[in-house]
Design a protein around this motif. Sequence first.
Motif, PDB file in Angstrom:
ATOM      1  N   MET A  16      44.950  41.496  36.972  1.00 37.48           N
ATOM      2  CA  MET A  16      43.653  41.452  37.665  1.00 37.48           C
ATOM      3  C   MET A  16      43.525  42.612  38.658  1.00 37.48           C
ATOM      4  SD  MET A  16      41.994  40.433  40.713  1.00 37.48           S
ATOM      5  CE  MET A  16      43.155  39.350  41.535  1.00 37.48           C
TER       6      MET A  16
ATOM      7  N   CYS B  17      41.381  35.908  39.245  1.00 39.23           N
ATOM      8  CA  CYS B  17      40.016  36.242  39.697  1.00 39.23           C
ATOM      9  C   CYS B  17      39.465  35.126  40.578  1.00 39.23           C
ATOM     10  CB  CYS B  17      39.084  36.453  38.508  1.00 39.23           C
ATOM     11  SG  CYS B  17      39.414  37.937  37.537  1.00 39.23           S
TER      12      CYS B  17
ATOM     13  N   LEU C  97      33.840  39.129  40.774  1.00 43.55           N
ATOM     14  CA  LEU C  97      35.094  38.467  40.422  1.00 43.55           C
ATOM     15  C   LEU C  97      34.829  37.182  39.639  1.00 43.55           C
ATOM     16  CD1 LEU C  97      37.126  38.957  43.705  1.00 43.55           C
ATOM     17  CD2 LEU C  97      37.891  39.656  41.423  1.00 43.55           C
TER      18      LEU C  97
ATOM     19  N   ARG D 273      40.837  46.578  38.600  1.00 47.45           N
ATOM     20  CA  ARG D 273      39.722  46.517  39.539  1.00 47.45           C
ATOM     21  C   ARG D 273      38.984  47.850  39.589  1.00 47.45           C
ATOM     22  NH1 ARG D 273      38.020  43.977  43.116  1.00 47.45           N
ATOM     23  NH2 ARG D 273      37.991  45.639  44.637  1.00 47.45           N
TER      24      ARG D 273
END
Length: 341
Positions: A246, A296, A330, A250
């Motif tokens: 995750m 997330c 997110l 980004r």
Amino acid sequence: MGAGQNPPGLDPQRLRAYLDRERPGLVAGELTGELIEGGRSNLTYAVTDGTRRWVVRRPPLGHVLATAHDMAREHRVISALHPTSVPVPEPVLLCEDEEVLGAPFYVMQFVEGTPYRTAKELSALGPQRTRAVVLELVDTLAALHSVDPAEVGLADFGRPEGFLERQLRRWGKQLEASRSRELAGIDELHAELGARLPSSPAPAVVHGDYRLDNVLVDSDDRIRAILDWEMSTLGDPLTDLGLLVMYSDRPAGDDSPVANTGAAPGHPAVQELIERYAERSGRDVSGINWYTAFACFKLAVILEGIHLRYTKGQTVGSGFDRIGALVPGLVERGLDTVRKG
């Protein structure tokens, strides 16, 4: 820190008296200390006698929940891992006597290295070095997860049975405590995660917040130490991998208030990170989408809590005004990811 000034939460004179009593000969002169910025919640100080350096970790100032900032747990896990191939700072001692510094604390050796937090910082290494550092980050995670908890005295360090259910419940409660506005899709994401809960593999020592800015990289691009063990426990190792995936995927933004190293030139694609972990660990990673979606959700809840404190005027420093804007993306990414199965 000006002359004669002590950083909040640390009294170097009292610390030296304690160390002289418990570890005679360790400290060779007057101690000075300064707060190291960047810690999430527990406070971290660099301390020196002019020759040698150490790090002191203690809970934040003011009232805290004992379980949330358990110094003994952090000290225990790095003490257990230090003799293994997992890079951690060498522990010196644990003090549970609150009379010394006003809270429990532990001392460990200072480790030289850089925690890379942004794509801009990481880009300074150039593409080849960046790639090597990130692949070593994955290899180091696989090394951590290969440690047999029982062999290092951590058989009772957590309750692996029902780990994911408890985690999902805990973060759901945290969401309720952080609500201040309508957030499209976040309850749906929580529900989808619950409906698709995977079966966990064999438990491992889980770091709980594993990413590039929680390790120290030396000038030879080697990982010298994994830091910030406050979330560590025994549980599902794929939660660490999902979090790393995750954070590695980004979007860039020079002023992002959240770590975003994945946009640096040379940073491997997340699929390569996943395959590298599978190869090094021997684990089945086919269900990684659930774990990435869960990461997330967790980060969305954390940021929503910070946003709530910001709106109440309870944050100190810059960047908090942008935190709330990151949450919808997110949630959307979490929903997209969990539905891929």
